[in-house]
Design an enzyme around this catalytic site. Structure first.
Site, PDB file in Angstrom:
ATOM      1  N   GLY A  14      29.354  -8.256  87.971  1.00 42.56           N
ATOM      2  CA  GLY A  14      28.791  -8.439  89.192  1.00 42.56           C
ATOM      3  C   GLY A  14      27.148  -7.825  89.547  1.00 42.56           C
ATOM      4  O   GLY A  14      27.126  -6.939  89.199  1.00 42.56           O
ATOM      5  N   GLY A  16      25.202  -7.819  91.965  1.00 45.70           N
ATOM      6  CA  GLY A  16      24.795  -7.710  93.432  1.00 45.70           C
ATOM      7  C   GLY A  16      23.836  -6.482  93.429  1.00 45.70           C
ATOM      8  O   GLY A  16      23.666  -5.893  92.611  1.00 45.70           O
ATOM      9  N   LYS A 208      35.640   2.516 108.462  1.00 47.04           N
ATOM     10  CA  LYS A 208      34.227   3.032 108.736  1.00 47.04           C
ATOM     11  C   LYS A 208      33.434   1.734 109.153  1.00 47.04           C
ATOM     12  O   LYS A 208      32.637   1.733 110.060  1.00 47.04           O
ATOM     13  CB  LYS A 208      33.562   3.943 107.944  1.00 47.04           C
TER      14      LYS A 208
END
Length: 348
Positions: A14, A16, A208
């Protein structure tokens, strides 16, 4: 093994921004390979040592190469079976099951050296509420030499790629994985700590984001720094409450992947979750925000988090409030008034 790809001890699946930033850390220690779904991205990495769409103005190290051929990437990373291989799964939770299945299909039925698989996504499965380690493990569970871990902590991809100081936690129940992962990623301005608490690390990373949306809404409404500090503090208590119920360790939530990641995500303008909350607090509707291309894991996992809190009969007013804004479409100001009107109670 493909003759066009050199052996790489670490392979990031990946291309990204965050996966690429971690690949840059690994490439300081040994040749590192990335699989990019987009062939143009792989070509840019190999020819120009850049990935402008995700990390503008960042020069990638020459030891980092890429390919758009998934099978060739896995074969090159496995090498000649004389040493371990580290795969980093650089996809969001929504793509984790598919990527893990593809990896399982590409791995051989037998192997002498271990394969370590680390995921970096944060959140829950939107339908089942499963944590990422459960999703990633399922397709690979028939391979006993594959071991799993999670890497998380307060770090924005761009700052990691720039070489600015950062600290992360690598968690796994299999201790050799954490030692090997630290060996491959730690160094320079990047500090990697070890943990056995996979669940605690994952829950902190997921929840979070919800609290960060709440803080963004508060700031968008102009409620001030006092309100933001209260949301962070009570949000941490809420994260810990849910995390312990799911099997996490209490102390994890006061560390990098709990308090550290919460403070970063809830206060920085680089945080997508905070920016979504800001837009909501300033009167934009969620559909418009998301249609503009702004995505945030907190939006995806709020419903799952709320369901988990209800299943365990837990007090989670901030999660409930964010759910009512995101899913039920209640106006943020109305939700804030409801939160402030609650009966007083003991803090602990």
């Amino acid at each position: 093994m493909s003759p066009h790809l050199p052996f790489a001890r670490t392979c990031v699946l990946g291309a990204g921004s965050y996966g690429t930033a971690l690949a840059m850390l690994a490439a300081r220690h040994a040749p590192t390979l990335m699989w990019a779904r987009n062939a143009a991205s792989a070509q840019e990495i190999n020819q120009h040592h850049t990935l402008g769409a995700y990390l503008p103005d960042i020069a990638l190290p020459p030891a980092l190469t890429a390919t758009a051929d998934f099978t060739a990437a896995v074969e090159a990373a496995l090498g000649d079976d004389t040493q371990p291989t580290l795969f980093i799964l650089g996809v969001p939770v929504a793509g984790l099951a598919d990527l893990s299945t593809r990896l399982a299909q590409a791995l051989p039925p037998q192997r002498q050296q271990p394969v370590y698989v680390i995921h970096i996504c944060k959140g829950f499965d939107a339908q089942t509420g499963e944590l990422p380690h459960v999703i990633a493990h399922r397709p690979l569970q028939h391979l006993p030499w594959v071991h799993h871990g999670v890497l998380s902590g307060p770090s924005f991809a761009l700052e990691v790629a720039k070489g600015l100081p950062s600290a992360l936690t690598l968690a796994s129940e299999y201790e050799p994985l954490t030692h090997y992962g630290v060996q491959q990623l730690h160094g320079g301005n990047a500090r990697i700590y070890r943990s056995h608490d996979v669940i605690g690390v994952e829950v902190g990373g997921a929840l979070k984001n919800i609290i960060a949306i709440a803080c963004g809404i508060s700031d968008g409404l102009g409620l001030g720094a006092n309100a933001r500090a209260a949301l962070i503090t009570r949000g941490l208590a809420e994260i810990q409450r849910i995390g312990i119920a799911l099997g996490g360790q209490a102390e994890t939530f006061f560390g990098l992947t709990g308090l550290g990641d919460l403070v970063l995500t809830a206060t920085s303008d680089l945080s997508r979750n905070r920016r979504v909350g800001l837009a909501l607090g300033q009167g934009e509707d969620l559909a418009t925000i998301l249609s503009s291309g702004m995505t945030a894991e907190g939006v995806r996992c709020t419903q799952a988090a709320r369901q988990l809190a209800q299943q365990h009969h837990l007090h989670a007013p901030i999660t409930e409030a964010v759910y009512q804004i995101l899913v039920e479409g209640i106006a943020p100001q109305q939700i804030v008034e409801g939160l402030l009107a609650r009966e007083p109670r003991l803090e602990a």
